[in-house]
Design an enzyme around this catalytic site. Structure first.
Site, PDB file in Angstrom:
ATOM      1  CG  HIS A 149       8.710  -2.733   5.216  1.00  0.00           C
ATOM      2  ND1 HIS A 149       7.690  -2.629   5.906  1.00  0.00           N
ATOM      3  CD2 HIS A 149       8.387  -3.124   3.905  1.00  0.00           C
ATOM      4  CE1 HIS A 149       6.761  -2.559   5.212  1.00  0.00           C
ATOM      5  NE2 HIS A 149       7.080  -2.352   4.222  1.00  0.00           N
ATOM      6  CB  SER A 207       3.690 -10.347   4.429  1.00  0.00           C
ATOM      7  OG  SER A 207       3.435  -9.052   3.673  1.00  0.00           O
ATOM      8  CE  LYS A 219      -5.999 -10.452  -1.684  1.00  0.00           C
ATOM      9  NZ  LYS A 219      -5.329 -11.594  -1.455  1.00  0.00           N
ATOM     10  CG  ASP A 220      -4.075  -3.740   1.053  1.00  0.00           C
ATOM     11  OD1 ASP A 220      -4.049  -4.904   1.709  1.00  0.00           O
ATOM     12  OD2 ASP A 220      -2.611  -3.576   1.870  1.00  0.00           O
ATOM     13  CD  GLU A 250     -18.774  -0.095  24.519  1.00  0.00           C
ATOM     14  OE1 GLU A 250     -19.119   0.228  23.237  1.00  0.00           O
ATOM     15  OE2 GLU A 250     -19.627  -0.638  25.472  1.00  0.00           O
TER      16      GLU A 250
END
Ligand code: HEM
Ligand code: FES
Lengths: 182, 426
Positions: free
Chosen positions: B214, B218, B242-243, B286
């Site tokens: 922040h 972004s 959108k998320d 894994e």
């Protein structure tokens, strides 16, 4: 007034304050380290883990060419009754050829009985070679499938990523055929 | 004091005493301006957050049924699978949730690589992300030990043994890690305690990660800075919705695996109880650890006096730690690969290289895999240590657009942006 409440730094006072800060800080650091140590040490093997009894093994039923696996301190211990050919093969190798040079004589108190911790010195897998059908590797000893380490008939590393020979645990013969490991 | 407005008297009452609503609004709400051109690749941060919440929620209820003792752990997990209400589902969610968490985080990370999100002024943000990845790896590794199957035990043994490569104190450290002379009950207990603890450490790291995010907001697909309000839209509702959409898609894919192929990503041999006397024929971690495993095993030779084992371990950890200094290896001032014709190609080669490493890691350490692994390992490090610094000097980037809004709004950006974004007080 303000000045008198906050006297101009004399060289004398300055060094004394520096010393006090250093001493207090140092003592604090040592104190913290001392206080943290029990937390760290509590994670080390505890008394009951350390006290795990030693293992006694009767070798009578193990015929020449056979091998048995016993447990000691949670790890497998390989006991192989070596044939004269095994011993000869191990003794014939020049020491310079070994990644971790050790004469065969130093690896067994009685040449026909090879007693080793069955844990690969690379990353701790249990090598194959104890059971008749197992792969024994290029040197007819043991083969660790995890990353391909080959051990010879004296349990010495010959090829692959493992850096050391298989470890010999402390052991002693109580009688001709009774051995105590640990 | 705050610019937060609400008609609800209770919210006002709380906000006056604890300005939490304005805090949220500034963090992920209408007062947080985000670049208007974020693509779907920017969904993976919030997806990682969702994955973490799912892991913690299912983990806590699993912990109420699980017994961390070598004689009971395996059976307690089988009991979860057979007798506990919805136990099978919770465990399958937790088990596959770890895989999905890594898929999401790896995409998130490669997104950052492609768009240069690690460059100034976001270096610390990036570095905190790398620390989160390390903490996730530790968590997943210790979690995998808990069901106490064959692969649990042997993976734990092999990986903890890595520390024996450390000169002089290696053996002491390994004994300390185990609390014994091999992986045993003390090891299982401490792994359980840490497996419970570390996810909450991750939560703390995520908060710091977002805090750093922040500070400058972004990055975006163009990799250029936001020049003014015309380049941004408020996070809420545009990116919240959108998320949420992304989360819906993610949950569909996740549910498909959990309910229709829950064991497809795992190793069947982990349904055999741990046996310290028998090593499985192939030890494989894994899937999300396979590339590192390939790097570890590709070092089969000593260098001077340094044994192969130690070099392998250093390279394995180095493959992640090198990301910490990436902002200083890539000196190109252009962030986005869109404007870096050469970097873009090397980026994709790196992606392929990582997949090759994963494939090698899944195969036994013998020719030809071992040689392929050595080449792929060398290339991985060359990408960061040789190619990136050279590209910073040699590459001629394409011209950058003047602003985020310019290509869309054709120069009328400032005026249009103001109307498109009425909440912004420029
Ligand atoms: C970063 C988040 C987490 C990751 C990546 C993670 C990963 C894993 C993995 C890979 C397993 C092995 C699954 C299997 O093969 O059975 C596991 C098991 C387990 N985890 Fe977690 N975990 C996370 C968070 C948590 C939390 C927060 C708790 C407890 C509060 C928890 C409790 C457990 C328990 C009790 C088991 C054993 C039961 C089982 O094997 O299903 N986990 N975890
Ligand atoms: S553990 Fe035996 S070769 Fe790696």
């Amino acid at each position: 007034m303000a000045e008198s409440a906050n006297p101009a730094p004399s060289r004398d006072g300055e060094t004394r304050r520096d010393f006090l800060i250093l001493a207090a800080g140092g003592l604090g650091a040592i104190g913290t380290a001392v206080a943290v140590w029990p937390l760290i040490d509590s994670m080390n093997p505890s008394a009951d883990v350390l006290a795990l009894a030693s293992t006694e093994v009767d070798l009578t039923p193990v015929e020449e060419g056979m091998a048995i696996t016993v447990m000691w301190r949670g790890n497998p211990v390989f006991i192989r009754h070596r044939t004269p050919a095994d011993i000869e093969a191990a003794r014939a190798v020049p020491l310079e050829e070994l990644p971790d040079p050790e004469p065969d004589e130093a690896r067994a108190k009685k040449p026909e009985w090879l007693i080793m911790i069955g844990v690969c010195t690379h990353l701790g897998c249990v090598p194959k070679g104890q059971k008749p059908g197992d792969p024994k590797g290029d040197y007819n000893g043991w083969f660790c499938p995890c990353h391909g380490s080959h051990y010879d008939t004296a349990g010495r590393i010959r090829k692959g990523p493992a850096p050391k020979n298989l470890v010999i645990p402390p052991y002693e013969y109580l009688t001709e055929t009774l051995v105590r490991i640990g | 004091m705050s610019d937060f407005k609400s008609n609800n008297a209770i919210i006002q009452w709380i906000e006056y005493r604890l300005p939490i609503f304005s805090f949220i609004d500034h963090s992920v709400g209408s007062k947080y301006p985000a670049p208007r051109n974020l693509s779907y690749w920017w969904n993976f941060g919030s997806l990682a957050g969702l994955a973490l919440v799912i892991m913690i929620a299912t983990g806590i209820v699993l912990a109420m049924q699980y017994t961390p003792h070598v004689t009971m752990a395996f059976d307690s997990v089988e009991r979860i699978m057979r007798d506990v209400n919805y136990g099978w589902m919770l465990r399958y969610i937790h088990m596959n949730g770890a895989s999905f968490f890594f898929i999401v985080v790896y995409i998130h990370l490669f997104r950052g690589l492609y768009y240069g999100s690690y460059k100034a002024p976001r270096e610390l943000l990036w570095m905190i992300g790398v620390v989160i990845l390390l903490a996730m790896m530790a968590t997943a590794f210790m979690g995998y030990v808990l069901p106490w199957g064959q692969m649990s035990f042997w993976a734990a043994k092999v990986i903890t043994n890595l520390f024996s490569a450390i000169p002089l104190v290696g053996e002491t450290i390994v004994t300390w890690l185990w609390g014994g002379f091999t992986v045993g009950n003390p090891t299982l207990n401490r792994f359980y305690a840490l497996h419970y603890l570390l996810p909450f450490v991750i939560v703390g790291l995520v908060i710091i990660h977002i805090w750093a995010l922040h500070r400058f907001g972004s990055n975006n697909p163009l990799g250029i800075d936001v020049k003014g309000p015309q380049d941004t839209i408020p996070f809420h509702p545009y990116y919240t919705v959108k998320d949420l959409y992304g989360m819906g898609v993610y949950l569909i894919a996740f549910a498909a695996v959990v309910f229709f192929a829950p064991n497809s990503l795992g190793e069947p041999i982990n349904y055999v109880e741990a046996n310290p006397l028998v090593t499985p024929a192939h030890i494989v971690p894994e899937w999300y650890f396979l590339p590192y495993y390939a790097i570890l095993r590709s070092i089969t030779f000593d260098i001077w006096f340094i044994p192969a084992k130690l070099i392998g371990v250093i390279m394995m950890f180095g493959s992640i730690l090198i990301l910490l200094v990436l902002p200083w290896l890539d000196r190109s001032p252009v962030r986005s690969a869109r404007f870096r014709p050469l970097y873009r190609q090397f980026f994709w080669i790196l992606v392929v290289d990582c997949i090759v490493l994963g494939w090698v890691g899944a195969n036994p350490p013998e020719p030809p895999y071992i040689y392929i692994g050595q080449v792929a390992t060398a290339y991985y490090f060359a990408h960061f240590i040789i190619i990136l610094p050279l590209l910073s000097v040699l590459e001629r980037p394409r011209p950058l657009p003047a602003s985020i809004s310019e290509p869309v709004l054709k120069g009328g950006g400032a005026a249009l942006g103001a109307t498109a974004n009425p909440m912004e007080k420029a």
